[in-house]
Design an enzyme around this catalytic site. Structure first.
Site, PDB file in Angstrom:
ATOM      1  N   VAL A   1       0.833  -1.202   0.000  1.00 43.43           N
ATOM      2  CA  VAL A   1       0.000   0.000   0.000  1.00 43.43           C
ATOM      3  C   VAL A   1       0.870   1.255   0.000  1.00 43.43           C
ATOM      4  CG1 VAL A   1      -1.761   1.308   1.248  1.00 43.43           C
ATOM      5  CG2 VAL A   1      -1.884  -1.187   1.162  1.00 43.43           C
TER       6      VAL A   1
ATOM      7  N   ASP B   1      10.325   4.197   6.581  1.00 44.39           N
ATOM      8  CA  ASP B   1      10.270   2.819   7.054  1.00 44.39           C
ATOM      9  C   ASP B   1      11.306   2.651   8.159  1.00 44.39           C
ATOM     10  OD1 ASP B   1       8.928   0.101   5.638  1.00 44.39           O
ATOM     11  OD2 ASP B   1      10.569  -0.283   7.040  1.00 44.39           O
TER      12      ASP B   1
ATOM     13  N   THR C   1      -5.789  -0.609   6.840  1.00 45.98           N
ATOM     14  CA  THR C   1      -7.130  -1.129   7.094  1.00 45.98           C
ATOM     15  C   THR C   1      -7.423  -1.061   8.588  1.00 45.98           C
ATOM     16  OG1 THR C   1      -6.872  -2.632   5.213  1.00 45.98           O
ATOM     17  CG2 THR C   1      -8.662  -3.087   6.741  1.00 45.98           C
TER      18      THR C   1
ATOM     19  N   PHE D   1      -7.809  -0.619  -2.374  1.00 45.79           N
ATOM     20  CA  PHE D   1      -8.424  -1.811  -2.964  1.00 45.79           C
ATOM     21  C   PHE D   1      -7.409  -2.438  -3.921  1.00 45.79           C
ATOM     22  CE2 PHE D   1     -11.705   1.374  -2.096  1.00 45.79           C
ATOM     23  CZ  PHE D   1     -12.516   0.683  -1.204  1.00 45.79           C
TER      24      PHE D   1
ATOM     25  N   ARG E   1      -4.439  -5.454  -5.118  1.00 47.08           N
ATOM     26  CA  ARG E   1      -4.058  -6.858  -5.098  1.00 47.08           C
ATOM     27  C   ARG E   1      -2.559  -6.961  -4.843  1.00 47.08           C
ATOM     28  NH1 ARG E   1      -5.505  -8.326 -10.985  1.00 47.08           N
ATOM     29  NH2 ARG E   1      -4.779  -6.173 -11.198  1.00 47.08           N
ATOM     30  N   GLU E   2      -2.162  -7.943  -4.039  1.00 50.10           N
ATOM     31  CA  GLU E   2      -0.740  -8.161  -3.821  1.00 50.10           C
ATOM     32  C   GLU E   2      -0.080  -8.561  -5.135  1.00 50.10           C
ATOM     33  OE1 GLU E   2      -0.496 -11.082  -0.763  1.00 50.10           O
ATOM     34  OE2 GLU E   2      -1.388  -9.801   0.748  1.00 50.10           O
TER      35      GLU E   2
ATOM     36  N   LYS F   1     -14.563  -0.773   3.020  1.00 52.51           N
ATOM     37  CA  LYS F   1     -13.351  -1.592   2.917  1.00 52.51           C
ATOM     38  C   LYS F   1     -13.587  -3.001   3.447  1.00 52.51           C
ATOM     39  CE  LYS F   1      -9.018  -2.899   2.830  1.00 52.51           C
ATOM     40  NZ  LYS F   1      -8.331  -3.258   1.582  1.00 52.51           N
TER      41      LYS F   1
ATOM     42  N   ASN G   1     -13.882  -6.595   1.138  1.00 52.79           N
ATOM     43  CA  ASN G   1     -12.983  -7.736   1.270  1.00 52.79           C
ATOM     44  C   ASN G   1     -13.713  -8.981   1.771  1.00 52.79           C
ATOM     45  OD1 ASN G   1     -10.723  -6.613   0.217  1.00 52.79           O
ATOM     46  ND2 ASN G   1      -9.600  -6.422   2.138  1.00 52.79           N
TER      47      ASN G   1
ATOM     48  N   TYR H   1     -13.077 -14.784 -10.784  1.00 53.79           N
ATOM     49  CA  TYR H   1     -12.863 -14.991  -9.345  1.00 53.79           C
ATOM     50  C   TYR H   1     -13.577 -16.246  -8.871  1.00 53.79           C
ATOM     51  CZ  TYR H   1     -10.990 -12.972  -5.029  1.00 53.79           C
ATOM     52  OH  TYR H   1     -10.227 -12.724  -3.905  1.00 53.79           O
TER      53      TYR H   1
ATOM     54  N   ASN I   1     -11.927 -19.581  -9.268  1.00 53.04           N
ATOM     55  CA  ASN I   1     -10.974 -20.681  -9.332  1.00 53.04           C
ATOM     56  C   ASN I   1     -10.775 -21.271  -7.933  1.00 53.04           C
ATOM     57  OD1 ASN I   1      -9.132 -22.431 -10.474  1.00 53.04           O
ATOM     58  ND2 ASN I   1      -7.420 -20.979 -10.403  1.00 53.04           N
TER      59      ASN I   1
ATOM     60  N   TYR J   1      -2.591 -11.304   3.218  1.00 55.92           N
ATOM     61  CA  TYR J   1      -2.556 -10.378   4.340  1.00 55.92           C
ATOM     62  C   TYR J   1      -3.939  -9.825   4.688  1.00 55.92           C
ATOM     63  CZ  TYR J   1      -1.210  -6.414   7.237  1.00 55.92           C
ATOM     64  OH  TYR J   1      -1.095  -5.525   8.263  1.00 55.92           O
ATOM     65  N   CYS J   2      -4.817  -9.661   3.696  1.00 56.93           N
ATOM     66  CA  CYS J   2      -6.052  -8.903   3.923  1.00 56.93           C
ATOM     67  C   CYS J   2      -7.266  -9.740   4.308  1.00 56.93           C
ATOM     68  CB  CYS J   2      -6.387  -8.069   2.681  1.00 56.93           C
ATOM     69  SG  CYS J   2      -5.203  -6.726   2.390  1.00 56.93           S
TER      70      CYS J   2
ATOM     71  N   LYS K   1      -7.770 -11.420   8.013  1.00 54.24           N
ATOM     72  CA  LYS K   1      -7.911 -10.479   9.123  1.00 54.24           C
ATOM     73  C   LYS K   1      -9.136  -9.575   8.944  1.00 54.24           C
ATOM     74  CE  LYS K   1      -4.704  -6.837   7.484  1.00 54.24           C
ATOM     75  NZ  LYS K   1      -5.402  -5.578   7.761  1.00 54.24           N
ATOM     76  N   ASP K   2      -9.443  -9.206   7.716  1.00 53.77           N
ATOM     77  CA  ASP K   2     -10.573  -8.293   7.494  1.00 53.77           C
ATOM     78  C   ASP K   2     -11.906  -8.975   7.771  1.00 53.77           C
ATOM     79  OD1 ASP K   2      -8.565  -6.634   6.747  1.00 53.77           O
ATOM     80  OD2 ASP K   2      -9.277  -6.245   4.719  1.00 53.77           O
TER      81      ASP K   2
END
Length: 394
Positions: free
Chosen positions: A11, A29, A118, A142, A144-145, A203, A207, A248, A250, A258-259, A262-263
């Site tokens: 992000v 960082d 998030t 929004f 994608r990794e 958000k 997800n 979406y 498969n 990561y998302c 937890k979301d």
């Protein structure tokens, strides 16, 4: 415009690059190695567009570990630090966000703060009371990794919210949305400016719907495999309905990354005292799917199970909360040795399992190889491979 970005994950770095095309951006960082790579125009994460933009584009971007120097005189401070789910507190761990806010409050900063991390529903309103001197808005991502910058260049929508008790910040929300649009390549972008609590809900509900869709097609696949049916035939038949769509869909070993894990758990926690059945079922379904996949593998009575890649998705180096790790734990609990092939992992041991970068020896040592997503790397050992991947895509 001077902008500071806290955090250099998917992000943070994608937003820093997007904004540094037209603004002066300093990204912060705590890991010096990541800062050094960015300043050398090299990406610390695997993302095709991030790598290309850093090496080829003219960007006004500097990375630093000195937070105060980055935040000083910044027009906007974008917070994109990690918020992991804490199962003990039943809540996101938002301490990394508050650490940045503490610094800004101490500095008496006049910056507009944009939270990109998030967060739970209602969190920003609570921050306004805790940090009354700071101007805080929320803009969910929004992404994608592995495609984070691409999804910023071609966003499905831009959402920049403002607190309902500070309507004057709507102008800042509109201005920041304009900066995001300015850096994008897509021209016709829908922009929304709800209040912060509504944006937080957007958000988490978005997800959780994605997790629902993954869970749905996985349960379809579980049924088909249990009954000896052709999963692909069923999916193709139902996906022709335009309300469902051929995307979406498969099957996998479960939703991970990561998302989504937890979301979905955070949204379930936010439903406390609100009637619900579906959200809890989505969370439970993912556990059931991992149980089923592990049972199918254990039933083959393997001597050594090979895990092909810890990563969740193709073209990614991120394996945080990947579903295949849950499968591994269940297999190892039965005393079955596991060997992992993961070329992006620096080390030879992952939770007491051997890790190798030698693909040939990996194939020869394992009698069953599990792969969340197929690869040409495994084409010569198809008889050993267990996967639920039907379409060779994420």
């Amino acid at each position: 415009m001077k902008i500071a970005v806290a955090g250099t994950g998917y992000v943070g770095l994608s937003n820093a690059i997007l904004l540094s095309q037209n603004n002066t951006v300093m990204t912060v960082d705590i890991v010096q190695a990541k800062v050094d790579l960015i300043n050398k125009k090299k990406s610390p994460i695997v993302d095709k567009e991030i790598e290309e933009y850093l090496s080829e584009k003219k960007l006004d971007l500097t990375a630093t570990t000195d937070a105060k120097s980055a935040y000083e005189n910044a027009d906007y401070v974008v917070i994109s630090t990690p918020t992991n789910y804490d199962p003990d507190k039943n809540f996101f761990d938002t301490s990394s966000i508050e650490a940045v806010l503490d610094i800004l409050a101490e500095m008496n900063s006049n910056s507009t703060i944009v939270i990109k991390s998030t967060i739970p529903v209602g969190y920003t309103e609570g921050l306004q009371k805790r940090y009354p001197s700071l101007d805080i808005i929320f803009s969910p991502e929004f992404l994608r990794e592995g495609h984070a910058l691409y999804d910023n260049l071609y966003p499905s929508r831009i959402v920049v919210s403002y607190p309902k008790d500070k309507p004057q910040l709507k102008n800042k929300a509109v201005e920041f949305a304009g900066l995001l649009k300015q850096g994008a390549l897509k021209k016709d972008i829908t922009v929304l400016h709800p209040n912060c609590t509504e944006a937080e809900a957007i958000k988490l509900f978005a997800n959780t719907y994605l997790a629902l869709r993954v869970a749905y097609f996985n349960e379809l696949d579980t049924y088909a495999e249990s009954r000896g049916l052709n999963t692909k035939s069923i999916i193709e038949g139902i996906s022709l309905d335009p309300r469902i769509g051929d995307y979406y869909n498969n099957p996998s070993f479960g939703y991970g990354g990561y998302c989504l894990p937890k979301d979905t758990k955070q949204l379930k926690a936010n439903f406390k005292d609100v009637p619900e059945n579906l959200i809890s079922a989505i969370v439970a379904s993912n556990t059931t799917r991992k149980d089923f996949i592990a049972e199918q593998i254990i039933a083959k009575k393997p001597k050594v199970v090979g895990v092909y890649r810890l990563t969740m998705k193709a073209n990614s180096d991120n394996f945080r909360q990947s579903s295949i790790q849950g499968i591994m734990k269940r297999i190892k609990a039965k005393g079955i040795p596991v060997i992992i092939y993961e070329p992006t992992f620096e080390g030879t041991d992952f939770f007491n399992s051997k890790v190798t970068k030698d693909l040939a020896s990996f194939k020869s040592e394992c009698d069953v190889i599990i792969a969340n997503r197929l690869s040409e790397d495994l084409s010569d050992v198809k008889d050993k491979v267990y996967t639920r991947d039907l379409y060779s895509r994420d």
